[in-house]
Design an enzyme around this catalytic site. Sequence first.
Site, PDB file in Angstrom:
ATOM      1  N   HIS A 178      -8.925 -10.580  -1.097  1.00 23.36           N
ATOM      2  CA  HIS A 178      -8.852 -10.343   0.359  1.00 23.36           C
ATOM      3  C   HIS A 178      -9.992 -11.172   0.955  1.00 23.36           C
ATOM      4  O   HIS A 178     -11.152 -10.771   0.899  1.00 23.36           O
ATOM      5  CB  HIS A 178      -9.033  -8.847   0.624  1.00 23.36           C
ATOM      6  N   HIS A 202      -2.612 -12.606   1.799  1.00 24.97           N
ATOM      7  CA  HIS A 202      -2.355 -12.737   3.245  1.00 24.97           C
ATOM      8  C   HIS A 202      -3.084 -13.903   3.953  1.00 24.97           C
ATOM      9  O   HIS A 202      -3.929 -13.686   4.829  1.00 24.97           O
ATOM     10  CB  HIS A 202      -2.630 -11.434   3.977  1.00 24.97           C
ATOM     11  N   HIS A 205       0.872  -1.184   0.000  1.00 28.21           N
ATOM     12  CA  HIS A 205       0.000   0.000   0.000  1.00 28.21           C
ATOM     13  C   HIS A 205       0.906   1.231   0.000  1.00 28.21           C
ATOM     14  O   HIS A 205       1.577   1.502   1.000  1.00 28.21           O
ATOM     15  CB  HIS A 205      -0.916  -0.002   1.227  1.00 28.21           C
ATOM     16  N   LEU A 206       0.929   1.948  -1.121  1.00 33.13           N
ATOM     17  CA  LEU A 206       1.808   3.121  -1.233  1.00 33.13           C
ATOM     18  C   LEU A 206       1.083   4.419  -0.889  1.00 33.13           C
ATOM     19  O   LEU A 206       1.726   5.463  -0.735  1.00 33.13           O
ATOM     20  CB  LEU A 206       2.422   3.199  -2.637  1.00 33.13           C
ATOM     21  N   ASN A 260      -5.574  -6.613   9.251  1.00 37.24           N
ATOM     22  CA  ASN A 260      -6.565  -7.482   8.607  1.00 37.24           C
ATOM     23  C   ASN A 260      -5.908  -8.365   7.569  1.00 37.24           C
ATOM     24  O   ASN A 260      -5.279  -7.823   6.664  1.00 37.24           O
ATOM     25  CB  ASN A 260      -7.618  -6.625   7.890  1.00 37.24           C
ATOM     26  N   ASP A 267      -8.386  -5.348  -2.421  1.00 40.67           N
ATOM     27  CA  ASP A 267      -7.794  -5.576  -1.091  1.00 40.67           C
ATOM     28  C   ASP A 267      -8.112  -4.465  -0.092  1.00 40.67           C
ATOM     29  O   ASP A 267      -8.106  -3.286  -0.434  1.00 40.67           O
ATOM     30  CB  ASP A 267      -6.285  -5.730  -1.181  1.00 40.67           C
ATOM     31  N   ASP A 313       2.104  -6.807   2.472  1.00 47.48           N
ATOM     32  CA  ASP A 313       0.923  -6.045   2.929  1.00 47.48           C
ATOM     33  C   ASP A 313       1.365  -4.821   3.730  1.00 47.48           C
ATOM     34  O   ASP A 313       0.725  -4.430   4.726  1.00 47.48           O
ATOM     35  CB  ASP A 313      -0.052  -6.914   3.739  1.00 47.48           C
TER      36      ASP A 313
HETATM   37  O1  DOR Z   1      -4.580  -4.467   7.651  1.00 48.84           O
HETATM   38  C1  DOR Z   1      -4.822  -4.184   6.486  1.00 48.84           C
HETATM   39  N1  DOR Z   1      -4.605  -2.951   6.017  1.00 48.84           N
HETATM   40  N2  DOR Z   1      -5.299  -5.132   5.694  1.00 48.84           N
HETATM   41  C2  DOR Z   1      -5.733  -4.833   4.444  1.00 48.84           C
HETATM   42  O2  DOR Z   1      -6.149  -5.718   3.761  1.00 48.84           O
HETATM   43  C3  DOR Z   1      -5.740  -3.424   3.969  1.00 48.84           C
HETATM   44  C4  DOR Z   1      -4.698  -2.669   4.632  1.00 48.84           C
HETATM   45  C5  DOR Z   1      -4.795  -1.174   4.427  1.00 48.84           C
HETATM   46  O3  DOR Z   1      -5.074  -0.700   3.314  1.00 48.84           O
HETATM   47  O4  DOR Z   1      -4.533  -0.447   5.374  1.00 48.84           O
END
Ligand code: DOR
Length: 423
Positions: A175, A229, A56-57, A275, A148, A302
């Site tokens: 997901h 995950h 996640h950028l 998550n 996701d 993740d």
């Molecule tokens: O913990 C999580 N954070 N699980 C995810 O699937 C999404 C991610 C997020 O975008 O913060």
Amino acid sequence: MTPYVISGATLPSGERADLYIADGCFRDPADVVGEVRRIDADGLIALPGLVDLHTHLREPGREDAETIESGTLAAARGGFTCVHAMANTEPVTDTAEEAEHVLEIAARDGHCQVVPIGAVSKQLEGVELAELGMMARSKARVRVFSDDGRCVADSLLMRRALSYVTAFDGVIAQHSQDPRLAGAGACCHESEISGRLGLPGWPAQAESVIVARDVQLAELTGSRLHVCHVSTAESVEVIRWAKARGVKVTAEATPHHLYLDTAEVIGYDTTYKVNPPLRTSEHIEAVRAALADGTIDAVATDHAPHTPQDKDHPFDVALPGMLGLEQALAVVIETMVKPGRLSWAEVAERMSHAPARIGQLTTQGRPLAVGEPANLVLVDPQATAVVDRAQSASRSRNNPYHGRTLPNPVVTTIWAGQITHQR
Ligand code: DOR
């Protein structure tokens, strides 16, 4: 740039080699003329540049938490030469224009290759398919699609998405979280601990029921499914069963699900809210065993940066997610290499070759061989350090390894012949 030679590196196979690099590729020494710079790699292991399927950028939209610049710098420090950028940005990457926009920012700011992931559904709403074909045909050449952060819960939409992407050999990265069994409030593993803390639990089966449905939809459509995950023993069993049937399913495990258990939430520290949630030692062992035997194909981080404004809340309200890029290889060494469960060649497979194949990449995850792009990471297998979240390249500080002593393996990262990290 002056050609250079990495001398005396140990390859994943255990052989020692001098690796000559010029014009972005590995070269035959006979073809390298003139001055050659020497990088001493005595005692270091050369792995192919790591490839992350799940990063996640946050850019565009949440540059306060991470940017493509800061996130890819964290990636380079972690030994990655390529990351797949998740689609849950603001705006969502659900059109060709948005995917190309991510690519343009990465071309300007990136410290590694960035491959945009496209959303499965418009606005991640799980109702209508996004422009999958347009994203695939765009300059971004999207092959991995994922909502996701949210599960594609509607079985018919999931079937259609799987069918659609066969046209360009795409993959749906799911997901797996049944939104009824693990609803909005569910915030840690359902167990004696969640009961004691008074936190709404997320049962293991909320993951595995979706995995069980999806592998059957993948069989029905003949399409590629990727399970994000994986965190439970039940999911592992389902994936093992599906693979034995010849279903085109691949799966990933995160560093945190290999290393941390649900007891971390006892102090209500929201750094450990993620998550799917951290599970118990039985689940951790099942995930490790699956990564060792190849049932789980890849490690994916993740990496999920969040600001203090989004984390400093009661546990059930804080956003889920934790950082992962900078310590991913360290955790794999600690949990899998040191106990003898993965060889270096298998680390290369799980963290570079397999993720590159799943993402259909042509210049990443390649062998360290003459003519191939020079993407590699030099690893010190002995070094250790205490993790300090203040030293992170990430803009966020939700690092679950802060204060722990872990391997400190990444010495040098080289992407397309350029040094992107040197310690
Ligand atoms: O913990 C999580 N954070 N699980 C995810 O699937 C999404 C991610 C997020 O975008 O913060």
